[in-house]
Design a protein around this motif. Sequence first.
Motif, PDB file in Angstrom:
ATOM      1  N   THR A 144       0.829  -1.200   0.000  1.00  0.00           N
ATOM      2  CA  THR A 144       0.000   0.000   0.000  1.00  0.00           C
ATOM      3  C   THR A 144       0.861   1.246   0.000  1.00  0.00           C
ATOM      4  OG1 THR A 144      -1.660  -1.213   1.262  1.00  0.00           O
ATOM      5  CG2 THR A 144      -1.924   1.152   1.159  1.00  0.00           C
ATOM      6  N   LEU A 164     -11.795   8.687   2.501  1.00  0.00           N
ATOM      7  CA  LEU A 164     -10.392   8.887   2.141  1.00  0.00           C
ATOM      8  C   LEU A 164      -9.863  10.246   2.604  1.00  0.00           C
ATOM      9  CD1 LEU A 164     -10.132   7.398  -1.474  1.00  0.00           C
ATOM     10  CD2 LEU A 164      -8.782   6.708   0.494  1.00  0.00           C
ATOM     11  N   GLY A 188      -7.654   3.347   2.121  1.00  0.00           N
ATOM     12  CA  GLY A 188      -7.754   2.747   0.794  1.00  0.00           C
ATOM     13  C   GLY A 188      -8.298   1.326   0.807  1.00  0.00           C
ATOM     14  N   LEU A 196      -4.271   6.736   1.917  1.00  0.00           N
ATOM     15  CA  LEU A 196      -4.347   5.580   1.013  1.00  0.00           C
ATOM     16  C   LEU A 196      -4.016   4.288   1.744  1.00  0.00           C
ATOM     17  CD1 LEU A 196      -2.700   7.037  -2.217  1.00  0.00           C
ATOM     18  CD2 LEU A 196      -5.085   6.400  -1.911  1.00  0.00           C
ATOM     19  N   GLY A 253       0.989   4.305  -2.586  1.00  0.00           N
ATOM     20  CA  GLY A 253       0.872   5.690  -2.130  1.00  0.00           C
ATOM     21  C   GLY A 253       2.019   6.555  -2.632  1.00  0.00           C
TER      22      GLY A 253
END
Length: 406
Positions: A118, A370, A396, A392, A122
């Motif tokens: 992740t 978000l 996310g 994120l 990002g």
Amino acid sequence: LSLAGMIGLAVGIDYALFIFTKHRQFLGEGIQKNESIARATGTAGSAVVFAGLTVIVALCGLTIVNIPFMSAMGLTAGLSVLLAVLASITLVPAVLSITGKRMIPKPNKKKEKQSSETNVWGRFVTKNPIMLSVCSILILLVISIPSMHLELGLPDAGMKAKDNPDRQAYDLLADGFGEGFNGQLTIVADATNVTGNKAEAFADAVKEIKGLDHVASVTPAMPNKEGNFAIITVVPTTGPNDVATKDLVKDVRSLSDKNGVDLLVTGSTAVNIDISDRLNDAIPVFAVLIVGFAFVLLTIVFRSLLVPLVAVAGFILTMTATLGICVFVLQDGNLIDFFKIPEKGPILAFLPILSIGILFGLAMDYQVFLVSRMREEYVKTKNPVQAIQAGLKHSGPVVTAAGLIM
């Protein structure tokens, strides 16, 4: 009930998941259980309330269409969302309190790997914002192109599978009597204002109808006992959902009052055309109403003009792309064999306005989830890049899971 159940279940899980994830994050940071629940409800719970409010407004906005059953659908679904919001900020914290320390996340290499992935995403997003924005917008615009020739209608037996008895009867009638036999128009001729011979006025009206384009046949006027009203049946040359049939309905109505006879067009074909036209006219008003409300609400929540503009632009592109795919497949007939769709045809008249209501609510939900997480991080660090990456990373996966659930 189907719409309310579907949306209520989906947003209920989404909202609970958002608070649940936030609570686990706080517990993982070593915060005490009750404090963690309070913070999760105060931060994620606030986002849930604002997100739920936008969904409720979008669904209740269906009442402006002024079609009773759609109003009932919107209000019932809006009520289910309200109950989901209330459950999320009352029942969910209570359940989290009962579960106690069992909610504390355990160290897990797999989760650490997912977290690292992740972060990679990002970092990629924050390093290439212009390229990703331009590519995303261009892709959505290309997908949206077919929506420019959207045609609304209601399904008939001609759109069913070929082995369906209704479809077989429809095809036999069309082959034997012409395509328009399945789209007959029933006309009620009102001669109450005619002072002369009403039978002659009815006959003149029949002659005028015969002279219109796309008319295959017209039956003689069949008056009632008093002779004030008569029924005339018109068989078009084109099918029920054909554009030419819609034009014929308008042409017949334009003949009214020429001989003092008021011609009222009804029947399933005319009713379908009227409903489609009303929904088509309502779409811009409905879209402007909910988009305007969302802009105001998001401006208040985030104290920003850019965030609401991005949210509204994203929603509009999502909507046009959705309709573009629908038109490309359902109306234009591309890939219908792959999707096992029996026959291409006009887009269901209720689909755009229902899609706008549902997609708008979801788009605002995910935007709030978000951006609110990014804003929390920004308040602490004052670093916009780090705030975006944290949003994120933490929200996310929740948004992705929520979308998959929906």
